[in-house]
Design an enzyme around this catalytic site. Structure first.
Site, PDB file in Angstrom:
ATOM      1  N   LEU A  68       4.536  -3.455  12.288  1.00  0.00           N
ATOM      2  CA  LEU A  68       6.169  -3.336  11.936  1.00  0.00           C
ATOM      3  C   LEU A  68       6.795  -4.035  13.347  1.00  0.00           C
ATOM      4  O   LEU A  68       7.653  -4.842  13.292  1.00  0.00           O
ATOM      5  CB  LEU A  68       6.834  -2.307  11.448  1.00  0.00           C
ATOM      6  N   TRP A 114      -1.569   1.698  13.190  1.00  0.00           N
ATOM      7  CA  TRP A 114      -1.547   0.460  12.678  1.00  0.00           C
ATOM      8  C   TRP A 114      -0.285   0.042  12.117  1.00  0.00           C
ATOM      9  O   TRP A 114       0.244  -0.972  12.170  1.00  0.00           O
ATOM     10  CB  TRP A 114      -2.488   0.180  11.354  1.00  0.00           C
ATOM     11  N   ASP A 115       0.452   1.077  11.344  1.00  0.00           N
ATOM     12  CA  ASP A 115       1.611   0.925  10.407  1.00  0.00           C
ATOM     13  C   ASP A 115       2.620   0.527  11.791  1.00  0.00           C
ATOM     14  O   ASP A 115       3.526  -0.505  11.578  1.00  0.00           O
ATOM     15  CB  ASP A 115       2.326   2.139   9.861  1.00  0.00           C
ATOM     16  N   THR A 116       2.798   1.218  12.712  1.00  0.00           N
ATOM     17  CA  THR A 116       3.679   0.945  13.694  1.00  0.00           C
ATOM     18  C   THR A 116       3.643  -0.535  14.640  1.00  0.00           C
ATOM     19  O   THR A 116       4.288  -1.283  14.743  1.00  0.00           O
ATOM     20  CB  THR A 116       3.907   2.164  15.073  1.00  0.00           C
ATOM     21  N   TYR A 124       0.998  -1.212   0.116  1.00  0.00           N
ATOM     22  CA  TYR A 124      -0.113   0.086  -0.161  1.00  0.00           C
ATOM     23  C   TYR A 124       0.924   1.169  -0.118  1.00  0.00           C
ATOM     24  O   TYR A 124       2.220   1.114   0.492  1.00  0.00           O
ATOM     25  CB  TYR A 124      -0.970  -0.013   1.179  1.00  0.00           C
TER      26      TYR A 124
END
Length: 234
Positions: A189, A184-186, A93
C-alpha cells in the site's frame, strides 16, 4: 478461451477448520459478483490436512484451485506466488477466518472495476464496525499511526486482510516489495501510494477471527520493518 475476471486468493496455514466454511461461502459470494472467477487456496506448508480438503473441492468445482507449498513461505511470499499465477484481471485476497464480512466483497471488487488500482477494507475509519480486544485495538492504532507518520501514507488501516488489486498494476510493483510475511500489506500500500496509484479505502464490518496467527514477535518485526522501509524510501 474466455478471460477470467476475478482471482480470489485465500492464504492458508493450518486452517482446515476455517477452510471448511471459507470455501463454500467464497464460491457463493463470488458467484453473485461475477460469472468468471477462480478461487485460489494458497496453502503454505500446512500439516493439518488443509491440502487434502482443497483437493476434495477441486474435484467438485473446477473454479477451486490449490496452490501448495511443501515449505513455509510466509504470508507475503505466498501471496506473491498466488497473484503471479492468477488468471484474473482483478485479484483479491481475504483472510480465511472471514473476519471481514463477505458482504463487502462486491464493494471491494467494484472499486477496481470503477478505476481504482488498489482497494482495501478498513477497520479504523469512523464508520467501521469492529469487535476485538482493547490491547489489539491499541496496538493496531499505534502501528498505523507510525506508518502514516514515517511512511507518509494517507490510509487509515494498512493491515486489514481484505484487499483487491488491478493485477497488471500490482505485478509491476511487486519486484520492489521485499516484505515476505505480515508487513507485505503495508509495503504494497505504501509503495503503491508513492508510485501514484489510486487506492480506495472503505469502512468494513469486522470481527476478530478465532484462528489468527499474528504474534507479539510479528508486531515487533513490523515495527522494525517500518523503519527499514522509511530508510529505503528516503
Amino acid at each position: 478461451m474466455n478471460k477470467t475476471e476475478i482471482s480470489a486468493v485465500i492464504p492458508v496455514y493450518n486452517d482446515r477448520k476455517s477452510l471448511e466454511t471459507a470455501i463454500p461461502v467464497s464460491i457463493e459470494t463470488l458467484s453473485k459478483i461475477s460469472d468468471s472467477f477462480e478461487l485460489i487456496i494458497a496453502e503454505d506448508g500446512s500439516t493439518d490436512k488443509s491440502r487434502e480438503l482443497v483437493l476434495e473441492w477441486e474435484k467438485k468445482d473446477s473454479r477451486v484451485k490449490l496452490l501448495h507449498s511443501d515449505e513455509r513461505l510466509g504470508r507475503g511470499n505466498a501471496l506473491n506466488r498466488a497473484f503471479s499465477s492468477a488468471k484474473g484481471e482483478i485479484v483479491c485476497y481475504y483472510d480465511v477466518d472471514l473476519a471481514t464480512d463477505m458482504k463487502h466483497l462486491k464493494e471491494l471488487i467494484d472499486s477496481i472495476r470503477n478505476g481504482a488500482d488498489f482497494a482495501t477494507g478498513s477497520r479504523l475509519m469512523p464508520k467501521s464496525d469492529i469487535v476485538r480486544t482493547r490491547d489489539r485495538e491499541i496496538a493496531s492504532r499505534g502501528y498505523n499511526f507510525l506508518v502514516r507518520l514515517f511512511l507518509r501514507s494517507s490510509l487509515h488501516d494498512h493491515q486489514c486482510g481484505f484487499k483487491a488489486f488491478n493485477k497488471e498494476k500490482l505485478l509491476s510493483l511487486l519486484p520492489s516489495v521485499s516484505a515476505t510475511h505480515w508487513f507485505w500489506d503495508t509495503e504494497v500500500l505504501v509503495r503503491g501510494q508513492h508510485s501514484g496509484y489510486k487506492i480506495s479505502e472503505f469502512p468494513v464490518h469486522w470481527r476478530t477471527g478465532e484462528g489468527t496467527t499474528v504474534r507479539f514477535k510479528d508486531v515487533f518485526s513490523m515495527g522494525t520493518d517500518i523503519l527499514k522501509l522509511w530508510w529505503k524510501l528516503r
